[in-house]
Design a protein around this motif. Sequence first.
Motif, PDB file in Angstrom:
ATOM      1  N   SER A   1      43.330  44.343  41.979  1.00  0.00           N
ATOM      2  CA  SER A   1      42.616  44.589  40.727  1.00  0.00           C
ATOM      3  C   SER A   1      43.518  44.581  39.495  1.00  0.00           C
ATOM      4  CB  SER A   1      41.847  45.901  40.794  1.00  0.00           C
ATOM      5  OG  SER A   1      42.726  46.989  40.915  1.00  0.00           O
TER       6      SER A   1
ATOM      7  N   THR B   1      45.411  40.588  36.470  1.00  0.00           N
ATOM      8  CA  THR B   1      44.449  40.171  35.449  1.00  0.00           C
ATOM      9  C   THR B   1      44.497  38.682  35.122  1.00  0.00           C
ATOM     10  OG1 THR B   1      45.998  40.821  33.717  1.00  0.00           O
ATOM     11  CG2 THR B   1      44.360  42.453  34.403  1.00  0.00           C
TER      12      THR B   1
ATOM     13  N   SER C   1      35.864  43.023  40.545  1.00  0.00           N
ATOM     14  CA  SER C   1      34.888  42.663  39.511  1.00  0.00           C
ATOM     15  C   SER C   1      35.421  42.821  38.095  1.00  0.00           C
ATOM     16  CB  SER C   1      33.616  43.494  39.668  1.00  0.00           C
ATOM     17  OG  SER C   1      33.862  44.853  39.367  1.00  0.00           O
ATOM     18  N   THR C   2      36.631  43.329  37.966  1.00  0.00           N
ATOM     19  CA  THR C   2      37.235  43.528  36.644  1.00  0.00           C
ATOM     20  C   THR C   2      38.292  42.474  36.324  1.00  0.00           C
ATOM     21  OG1 THR C   2      38.857  45.023  37.589  1.00  0.00           O
ATOM     22  CG2 THR C   2      36.837  46.011  36.741  1.00  0.00           C
TER      23      THR C   2
ATOM     24  N   ASN D   1      29.790  40.808  36.745  1.00  0.00           N
ATOM     25  CA  ASN D   1      30.727  41.178  35.681  1.00  0.00           C
ATOM     26  C   ASN D   1      31.819  40.138  35.467  1.00  0.00           C
ATOM     27  OD1 ASN D   1      29.487  43.718  35.211  1.00  0.00           O
ATOM     28  ND2 ASN D   1      30.523  44.533  37.003  1.00  0.00           N
TER      29      ASN D   1
END
Length: 104
Positions: free
Chosen positions: A8, A11, A37-38, A63
Amino acid sequence: DAGLASLSTLTALQQLDINSQYNGNANITDLGLASISTLPALRNLNIYGCQNITDAGLEQLSNLTALESLNINCCNKITEAGLEWISRLSELKSLELRACGNIA
């Protein structure tokens, strides 16, 4: 799921293949999808054969606004209701959903 949670923080990640056809990731669940989902740059996601994914997991994926390609083949717990979440992915160009037994 714990492995996905550790991703996670990546990015800049653009492609993620957790295809259970080859590497046995059948234990991935909706919780694992919530972890990724981020990822703002994720463009390609393959969850082929992850049979513990449900419509709630697809809600999490909604998302991923940069997502262009999604493979959910052989994810048998996904229903037509889950496709409503996928319809929110405005950048999606490629969708594979063969052999999803609960989708007519």
